[in-house]
Write an enzyme that holds these catalytic residues in place. Structure first.
Site, PDB file in Angstrom:
ATOM      1  N   TYR A 165       0.859  -1.196   0.000  1.00  0.00           N
ATOM      2  CA  TYR A 165       0.000   0.000   0.000  1.00  0.00           C
ATOM      3  C   TYR A 165       0.887   1.235   0.000  1.00  0.00           C
ATOM      4  CZ  TYR A 165      -3.582   3.380   1.313  1.00  0.00           C
ATOM      5  OH  TYR A 165      -4.426   4.454   1.319  1.00  0.00           O
ATOM      6  N   ASP A 260       9.347   3.416   0.539  1.00  0.00           N
ATOM      7  CA  ASP A 260       8.199   4.055   1.189  1.00  0.00           C
ATOM      8  C   ASP A 260       8.293   3.814   2.696  1.00  0.00           C
ATOM      9  OD1 ASP A 260       5.837   4.984   2.101  1.00  0.00           O
ATOM     10  OD2 ASP A 260       4.566   3.930   0.658  1.00  0.00           O
ATOM     11  N   LYS A 288       2.940  10.039   8.687  1.00  0.00           N
ATOM     12  CA  LYS A 288       2.569   9.479  10.000  1.00  0.00           C
ATOM     13  C   LYS A 288       3.351  10.097  11.167  1.00  0.00           C
ATOM     14  CE  LYS A 288       0.781   5.160   8.065  1.00  0.00           C
ATOM     15  NZ  LYS A 288      -0.655   5.297   8.044  1.00  0.00           N
TER      16      LYS A 288
HETATM   17  C1  LIG Z   1       3.430   2.530   3.404  1.00  0.00           C
HETATM   18  C2  LIG Z   1       2.402   3.608   3.220  1.00  0.00           C
HETATM   19  N1  LIG Z   1       2.565   4.493   2.219  1.00  0.00           N
HETATM   20  C3  LIG Z   1       1.694   5.502   2.012  1.00  0.00           C
HETATM   21  C4  LIG Z   1       0.582   5.643   2.822  1.00  0.00           C
HETATM   22  C5  LIG Z   1      -0.386   6.753   2.571  1.00  0.00           C
HETATM   23  O1  LIG Z   1      -0.280   7.682   3.612  1.00  0.00           O
HETATM   24  P1  LIG Z   1      -1.485   8.677   3.909  1.00  0.00           P
HETATM   25  O2  LIG Z   1      -2.602   7.860   4.496  1.00  0.00           O
HETATM   26  O3  LIG Z   1      -0.879   9.666   4.868  1.00  0.00           O
HETATM   27  O4  LIG Z   1      -1.863   9.310   2.621  1.00  0.00           O
HETATM   28  C6  LIG Z   1       0.367   4.748   3.872  1.00  0.00           C
HETATM   29  C7  LIG Z   1      -0.804   4.859   4.738  1.00  0.00           C
HETATM   30  O5  LIG Z   1      -1.094   4.033   5.585  1.00  0.00           O
HETATM   31  C8  LIG Z   1       1.290   3.691   4.066  1.00  0.00           C
HETATM   32  O6  LIG Z   1       1.125   2.792   5.054  1.00  0.00           O
END
Ligand SMILES: Cc1ncc(COP(=O)(O)O)c(C=O)c1O
Length: 455
Positions: A165, A260, A288
């Protein structure tokens, strides 16, 4: 497994009163459900509505716990989807935000000192950060990282791992949770509405399989701009050397590596997964923990890639647009600096928190063993997971083999007993989770085990 392998001895306390758990439903909460149903699609603020039988309305949180609007108390292992590593309402974050209120909040992504102070702190912490840009979420960060990579390589395809994700935008909403996965590298969209042209640009690869990645690089030679990868993919851990294999293959085939770190950043240690796994990507994305609960994200990485977003090149063919009204938001940056202060203050903070997570996992393993339930409890650092399965999955397809139905019954019961976990996903502990929380979690888990065995 021998019983005496467990360091923590948890006896059956299912008859003891436990103050956590879903015990009452107020008129106020009932009214909120009705209002939500009328005003919000599916009665939900986003894509993660709780099941009808276990839903509640959040009221307030403190440390490792929160309360709903019927005043039921819960232990929180979701922590705002991993945002609150410092626990809810941390006094240092609250003070930093209060101190900034009254001095302006943002100035449309024009320079401010707080954003620069935070950037200077991050430069020292994030191994790949030669230059950086703040964004307002993790999705925003992965979107811009992919655009920067495509522009830099002048190529359109990206590789994404099945089950990973990276946010809500069209570039990455592919094969995140495919129930009936297609043949690699074809991906299935996780949402309706993604143009076909965009869907076809995502090549889907199995996690933990470097030879599949190399095949993609060979088969699509000269077409792939970047690989985007979660260092720990939800609850799937990288095999030894997998991340280094990805790094080496990216270097060999001239493809950019985007790490990521939205989940792992500042959680696996101050230097995140880059430090934990000794890996240096070309670009990395964060959110986060970084914003201390306020909307702050980040793209960081190689200066030559990031410099494409130099606004004085606007109008030039190689210019990359990277902007957002709220970028460098001063409340968010103040909260981010306060977060780093707390994380840097105590040199044993991570060690103590990881130890608490180990104790939690050990105690849970003992309960499941005693109850004769076939549950695997695992996880690294401050993350922990459980699955009704015997072997830890190494990719999405193996994860699908775990008993999801039993898991969701069990999670509903856990929630009822006052343990808030993200259904089917990773769980976090914060620096505020205590021995008392663990003990209450064991009691609630004991009760949940007994309840599901009766089902
Ligand atoms: C690994 C990862 N990348 C990107 C995101 C997207 O972040 P956001 O919810 O702040 O848009 C998340 C969200 O949980 C994530 O876990």
């Amino acid at each position: 497994m021998e019983r005496n392998e467990f360091a923590i001895l948890t006896t059956d306390k299912s008859s003891r009163p436990n103050k956590i758990g879903r015990k009452k439903l107020s008129e106020r909460e009932k009214k909120s459900f009705n209002d939500a149903k009328r005003l919000l699609p599916g009665g939900a603020l986003g894509g993660n509505a709780l099941a009808e039988k276990s839903k509640f309305v959040f009221s307030h949180g403190k440390g490792s716990r929160f309360w709903d609007t019927s005043n039921n108390e819960y232990i929180d292992y979701v922590l705002g989807s991993g945002t609150f590593f410092l626990g809810h309402s941390h006094p240092s974050i609250e003070k930093a935000i209060k101190d900034q209120i009254g001095h302006g909040a943002h100035f449309f992504a024009y320079l401010n000192e707080l954003a620069l102070d935070l950037a200077q702190r991050l430069e020292k912490i994030i191994p790949c950060a030669e230059k950086m840009r703040f964004t307002t979420s993790g999705s925003d960060a992965t979107f811009h990282a992919i655009r920067l990579a495509r522009a830099f390589k002048k190529r359109e395809r990206i590789v994404k791992f099945e089950g990973a994700y990276h946010g809500g935008h069209d570039y990455v909403q592919m094969s995140t949770t495919p129930k009936n996965p297609l043949n690699f590298p074809n991906g299935s969209p996780d949402t309706s509405g993604i143009p076909r042209a965009v869907r076809e640009l995502a090549l889907i690869c199995p996690y933990n399989d470097p030879s599949a990645l190399e095949d993609l690089f060979k088969n699509y030679s000269g077409e792939i701009a970047a690989v985007i990868i979660e260092p720990i993919q939800r609850i799937i851990y990288p095999h030894d050397n997998f991340l280094q294999n990805v790094r080496d293959l990216c270097t060999k085939y001239g493809v950019l590596m985007i790490l990521d770190e939205v989940v792992t950043g500042f959680r696996l240690g101050l230097g995140g997964a880059q430090e934990f796994f000794s890996i240096k990507p070309d670009l990395a994305t964060y959110a986060k923990i970084l914003g201390g609960g306020l909307p702050v994200g980040l793209v960081a990485g190689r200066a030559d890639i990031m410099d494409q977003a130099n606004p004085s090149n606007k109008g030039q063919p190689d210019y990359v647009y990277q902007n957002g009204t709220l970028q460098g938001h001063m409340l968010g940056c103040a909260a981010g600096i306060a977060t780093l202060d707390v994380l840097e203050e105590d040199s044993r903070l991570y060690e103590k928190t990881f130890l608490m997570a180990e104790k939690l996992k050990e105690g849970l393993r003992k309960i499941f063993f005693d109850e004769g339930l076939n549950v695997l409890v695992f996880g690294e650092g401050p993350m922990w997971h459980m699955l009704f399965t015997e072997t830890e999955p190494s990719n999405w397809r193996e994860l699908l083999l775990a008993d999801a139905k039993k898991m969701s019954l069990f999670e509903a019961e856990l929630l009822h007993q006052g343990i808030f976990v993200l259904p089917g996903n990773r769980r976090f502990i914060s620096i505020k989770h205590s021995e008392d929380d663990l003990e209450a979690t064991f009691e609630a888990t004991n009760r949940a085990c007994k309840a599901i065995k009766k089902m």
